[in-house]
Design a protein around this motif. Structure first.
Motif, PDB file in Angstrom:
ATOM      1  N   ARG A  22      -3.169   3.550   2.138  1.00  0.00           N
ATOM      2  CA  ARG A  22      -1.847   3.887   2.676  1.00  0.00           C
ATOM      3  C   ARG A  22      -1.041   2.614   2.920  1.00  0.00           C
ATOM      4  O   ARG A  22       0.166   2.560   2.654  1.00  0.00           O
ATOM      5  CB  ARG A  22      -1.986   4.666   3.985  1.00  0.00           C
ATOM      6  CG  ARG A  22      -2.531   6.074   3.831  1.00  0.00           C
ATOM      7  CD  ARG A  22      -2.278   6.887   5.099  1.00  0.00           C
ATOM      8  NE  ARG A  22      -2.953   8.170   5.039  1.00  0.00           N
ATOM      9  CZ  ARG A  22      -4.115   8.434   5.634  1.00  0.00           C
ATOM     10  NH1 ARG A  22      -4.714   7.482   6.338  1.00  0.00           N
ATOM     11  NH2 ARG A  22      -4.664   9.617   5.546  1.00  0.00           N
ATOM     12  N   LYS A  60       0.160   1.213  -0.452  1.00  0.00           N
ATOM     13  CA  LYS A  60       1.288   1.977  -0.982  1.00  0.00           C
ATOM     14  C   LYS A  60       2.583   1.620  -0.247  1.00  0.00           C
ATOM     15  O   LYS A  60       3.646   1.519  -0.868  1.00  0.00           O
ATOM     16  CB  LYS A  60       1.023   3.485  -0.858  1.00  0.00           C
ATOM     17  CG  LYS A  60       0.023   4.031  -1.862  1.00  0.00           C
ATOM     18  CD  LYS A  60       0.005   5.538  -1.888  1.00  0.00           C
ATOM     19  CE  LYS A  60       1.215   6.101  -2.572  1.00  0.00           C
ATOM     20  NZ  LYS A  60       1.138   7.585  -2.732  1.00  0.00           N
ATOM     21  N   GLN A  61       2.489   1.409   1.047  1.00  0.00           N
ATOM     22  CA  GLN A  61       3.671   1.018   1.813  1.00  0.00           C
ATOM     23  C   GLN A  61       4.129  -0.377   1.404  1.00  0.00           C
ATOM     24  O   GLN A  61       5.342  -0.629   1.281  1.00  0.00           O
ATOM     25  CB  GLN A  61       3.357   1.051   3.313  1.00  0.00           C
ATOM     26  CG  GLN A  61       4.546   0.719   4.206  1.00  0.00           C
ATOM     27  CD  GLN A  61       5.722   1.653   3.982  1.00  0.00           C
ATOM     28  OE1 GLN A  61       5.566   2.872   3.943  1.00  0.00           O
ATOM     29  NE2 GLN A  61       6.915   1.091   3.809  1.00  0.00           N
ATOM     30  N   LYS A 109       5.904  -0.140  -1.899  1.00  0.00           N
ATOM     31  CA  LYS A 109       7.238   0.427  -1.702  1.00  0.00           C
ATOM     32  C   LYS A 109       8.193  -0.629  -1.162  1.00  0.00           C
ATOM     33  O   LYS A 109       9.333  -0.758  -1.629  1.00  0.00           O
ATOM     34  CB  LYS A 109       7.153   1.610  -0.734  1.00  0.00           C
ATOM     35  CG  LYS A 109       8.496   2.249  -0.416  1.00  0.00           C
ATOM     36  CD  LYS A 109       8.330   3.395   0.585  1.00  0.00           C
ATOM     37  CE  LYS A 109       9.683   3.987   0.944  1.00  0.00           C
ATOM     38  NZ  LYS A 109       9.545   5.095   1.946  1.00  0.00           N
ATOM     39  N   THR A 110       7.719  -1.405  -0.186  1.00  0.00           N
ATOM     40  CA  THR A 110       8.547  -2.461   0.413  1.00  0.00           C
ATOM     41  C   THR A 110       8.936  -3.506  -0.627  1.00  0.00           C
ATOM     42  O   THR A 110      10.092  -3.948  -0.681  1.00  0.00           O
ATOM     43  CB  THR A 110       7.780  -3.140   1.567  1.00  0.00           C
ATOM     44  OG1 THR A 110       7.460  -2.162   2.563  1.00  0.00           O
ATOM     45  CG2 THR A 110       8.610  -4.250   2.181  1.00  0.00           C
TER      46      THR A 110
END
Length: 251
Positions: A223, A226-227, A230-231
């Motif tokens: 998780r 994935k963050q 995205k950032t």
């Protein structure tokens, strides 16, 4: 897996176990007869297969997550890469001067793959080579971003969706083992379990305890990765659901 596919149906198992004929069973039937003589043979084989799947792929997932984390940290911490991108943007605007593309405020990362295909008039030098020469002349230290981001070449080969799929597969395997163990205990309520059956259940319960904790930790790590992805995508002006194409990966 093949052994699971070879397991006899309940009707076949009943026929084999009830056979009292004088003729010797064929090798295949003898093999199945030996299997069904093991208490909870189907549940055991199912548990063993699920455990083997976990043990085979867990190392790959740990490695992939480590590579992705290092790549994300490298990109976020690299101060030289944005400077190089700014330089590429300036060169692009200069080359496109007088056209609608001559005053661009930015560009998509997939455009970087075009640098090697853009050549000089005499076809002897690509735009990518020219940028490398320019960096070396203007600021030799700037080129060290390549070494700083070397881990990205490994990360580019990592399929994030594949990692996510394997993590879900681990959860399914653990749930399958838990169901089979509960079924074995339930079926043996009024029976005395053999010593090897008790040992099998104990070993599987120990595996469930360690593997469940490991998958929970890896899922939490995923998780975070994935963050981070995205950032980073948003940092470079890419959509949050940015997915590298083959051209982007090669870049």
């Amino acid at each position: 897996k093949k052994l699971l596919q070879m397991l006899p149906t309940s009707q076949e198992a009943e026929l084999i176990s009830s056979y009292k004929g004088e003729m010797q069973l064929a090798p295949a039937e003898q093999f199945l007869s030996q299997i069904i003589s093991v208490p909870f043979y189907a549940a055991r084989i199912s548990c063993m297969y699920s455990k083997r799947f976990f043990e085979t792929d867990i190392g790959d997932v740990i490695f992939d997550l480590q590579v992705l984390m290092e790549a994300c940290a490298g990109i976020k911490g690299c101060k030289r890469f944005p400077i190089v991108l700014q330089m590429i943007l300036q060169i692009g605007n200069y080359l496109n001067y007088g056209t609608p593309k001559g005053s661009a405020a930015g560009f998509m990362l997939e455009s970087l793959s075009q640098l090697a295909g853009c050549k000089s008039f005499d076809r002897s030098t690509t735009l990518l080579q020219y940028i490398a020469i320019l960096i070396e002349e203007k600021d030799p230290g700037l080129g060290s971003f390549v070494q700083e981001l070397s881990i990205c070449s490994k990360a580019a080969k990592t399929d994030v969706n594949d990692v996510e799929s394997k993590l879900k597969g681990f959860t399914n395997s653990i749930n399958n083992i838990r169901i089979e163990i509960e079924s074995m205990r339930s079926d043996s309520t009024n029976k005395v379990l053999s010593e090897d059956a008790v040992l099998f259940i104990e070993n599987m319960e120990k595996f469930l305890q360690t593997s469940s904790a490991q998958v929970a930790q890896l899922t939490e790590t995923f998780r975070g990765v994935k963050q981070d992805l995205k950032t980073i995508a948003e940092l470079f002006g890419e959509p949050a659901d940015f997915k590298p194409t083959e051209d982007r990966k090669s870049t």
